[in-house]
Design a protein around this motif. Structure first.
Motif, PDB file in Angstrom:
ATOM      1  N   HIS A  54     -64.963-130.785   3.032  1.00  0.00           N
ATOM      2  CA  HIS A  54     -63.609-131.218   3.377  1.00  0.00           C
ATOM      3  C   HIS A  54     -63.192-130.627   4.723  1.00  0.00           C
ATOM      4  CE1 HIS A  54     -59.495-132.437   1.530  1.00  0.00           C
ATOM      5  NE2 HIS A  54     -59.525-132.675   2.823  1.00  0.00           N
ATOM      6  N   ILE A  55     -63.483-129.344   4.935  1.00  0.00           N
ATOM      7  CA  ILE A  55     -63.167-128.697   6.202  1.00  0.00           C
ATOM      8  C   ILE A  55     -63.900-129.381   7.343  1.00  0.00           C
ATOM      9  CG2 ILE A  55     -63.487-126.587   7.556  1.00  0.00           C
ATOM     10  CD1 ILE A  55     -62.948-124.996   5.040  1.00  0.00           C
ATOM     11  N   TYR A  56     -65.173-129.636   7.154  1.00  0.00           N
ATOM     12  CA  TYR A  56     -65.983-130.263   8.198  1.00  0.00           C
ATOM     13  C   TYR A  56     -65.423-131.630   8.571  1.00  0.00           C
ATOM     14  CZ  TYR A  56     -70.028-132.055  10.709  1.00  0.00           C
ATOM     15  OH  TYR A  56     -70.850-132.597  11.671  1.00  0.00           O
ATOM     16  N   ALA A  57     -65.046-132.418   7.567  1.00  0.00           N
ATOM     17  CA  ALA A  57     -64.492-133.747   7.829  1.00  0.00           C
ATOM     18  C   ALA A  57     -63.194-133.662   8.609  1.00  0.00           C
ATOM     19  CB  ALA A  57     -64.263-134.491   6.507  1.00  0.00           C
ATOM     20  N   ALA A  58     -62.327-132.712   8.230  1.00  0.00           N
ATOM     21  CA  ALA A  58     -61.043-132.552   8.909  1.00  0.00           C
ATOM     22  C   ALA A  58     -61.242-132.121  10.357  1.00  0.00           C
ATOM     23  CB  ALA A  58     -60.182-131.538   8.166  1.00  0.00           C
ATOM     24  N   LEU A  59     -62.152-131.193  10.593  1.00  0.00           N
ATOM     25  CA  LEU A  59     -62.393-130.704  11.943  1.00  0.00           C
ATOM     26  C   LEU A  59     -63.002-131.782  12.825  1.00  0.00           C
ATOM     27  CD1 LEU A  59     -63.787-127.127  11.205  1.00  0.00           C
ATOM     28  CD2 LEU A  59     -61.489-127.779  11.933  1.00  0.00           C
ATOM     29  N   ALA A  60     -63.924-132.549  12.269  1.00  0.00           N
ATOM     30  CA  ALA A  60     -64.554-133.614  13.040  1.00  0.00           C
ATOM     31  C   ALA A  60     -63.538-134.666  13.462  1.00  0.00           C
ATOM     32  CB  ALA A  60     -65.677-134.263  12.222  1.00  0.00           C
ATOM     33  N   GLU A  61     -62.607-134.997  12.556  1.00  0.00           N
ATOM     34  CA  GLU A  61     -61.578-135.979  12.879  1.00  0.00           C
ATOM     35  C   GLU A  61     -60.648-135.448  13.964  1.00  0.00           C
ATOM     36  OE1 GLU A  61     -59.532-138.837   9.974  1.00  0.00           O
ATOM     37  OE2 GLU A  61     -58.089-137.212  10.182  1.00  0.00           O
ATOM     38  N   GLN A  62     -60.250-134.179  13.855  1.00  0.00           N
ATOM     39  CA  GLN A  62     -59.378-133.586  14.868  1.00  0.00           C
ATOM     40  C   GLN A  62     -60.066-133.534  16.223  1.00  0.00           C
ATOM     41  OE1 GLN A  62     -57.435-129.899  13.851  1.00  0.00           O
ATOM     42  NE2 GLN A  62     -57.287-130.477  11.702  1.00  0.00           N
ATOM     43  N   GLU A  63     -61.334-133.212  16.212  1.00  0.00           N
ATOM     44  CA  GLU A  63     -62.068-133.112  17.475  1.00  0.00           C
ATOM     45  C   GLU A  63     -62.077-134.447  18.201  1.00  0.00           C
ATOM     46  OE1 GLU A  63     -66.244-131.267  19.068  1.00  0.00           O
ATOM     47  OE2 GLU A  63     -66.254-132.280  17.140  1.00  0.00           O
TER      48      GLU A  63
END
Length: 221
Positions: A115-124
């Motif tokens: 979940h963290i990885y998905a959120a960070l990738a979207e923000q990036e």
């Protein structure tokens, strides 16, 4: 016996880029099954969409999820963005008690880390692209020198500052809540490393880098 339903997705623009092609996805999934899966295992069925990740209607994914819910098998994808590039979709899927997700390229990751990885990738994707363009446009419109710098140098420095702030905002969803709970800088760095989040130069996080991120987020610079 461990059972898997395999899903792959590729779009015309993704084909052959950044390991997103079908062959690359098959390779990553094979490596996972050979090296990280419980044994014995069975591949129940494989599904494949040839559509953009932005497309909401993905018929083969719908079929794959239906089979996962029916058989109790785990949904196996090569990379998280092959499932979706929208964190809202991934979060909803993770909340489904009948769906178990495995990502071949992150074989040890749990649901929280995914979940963290998905959120960070979207923000990036959102921050770095939009804000870099905005900073360059702003510098061009002003067209003035600061401290004797040439316009191109000024624009470049402005872009670097914006990128640094964007990278800080990219990890804000992890850093700020942990810091608010009183977690130490070292422990926050360990959490980022455990989640597979790279630094700007692709290295491991240290407490000093987490401190700089917090200063950018709190100071606005």
């Amino acid at each position: 016996m461990k059972r898997y339903v395999i899903y792959r997705r590729v779009s015309t623009t993704d084909q052959g880029k950044h390991g997103h092609g079908i062959d690359a996805q098959k390779r990553d999934i094979a490596l996972f099954l050979q090296n990280f899966s419980e044994e014995p295992f069975e591949v129940v069925k494989e599904f494949e969409d040839h559509l953009s990740g932005k497309t909401a209607d993905r018929p083969e994914l719908a079929k794959a999820l239906e089979m996962v819910r029916k058989t109790g098998a785990e949904l196996l994808v090569a990379k998280l963005d092959r499932l979706s590039r929208k964190v809202s979709f991934i979060a909803t899927l993770m909340d489904d008690p009948k769906v178990k997700l495995r990502v071949a390229s992150m074989p040890q990751a749990d649901i929280f880390q995914l979940h963290i990885y998905a959120a960070l990738a979207e923000q990036e994707r959102e921050f770095i692209s939009a804000r870099t363009k905005a900073a360059l446009a702003e510098a061009k419109v002003k067209g003035k020198k600061l401290g004797g710098l040439r316009p191109r140098t000024e624009a470049r420095n402005k872009a670097l500052q914006v990128n640094a702030k964007a990278r800080a905002e990219r990890v804000a969803g992890v850093v700020l809540p942990l810091r608010a709970q009183g977690v130490s800088l070292r422990k926050i760095a360990e959490a980022l490393n455990t989640s597979g989040v790279p630094t700007a130069r692709g290295g491991s996080w240290q407490a000093s880098q987490v401190k700089r991120v917090l200063e950018r987020l709190e100071g606005g610079g």
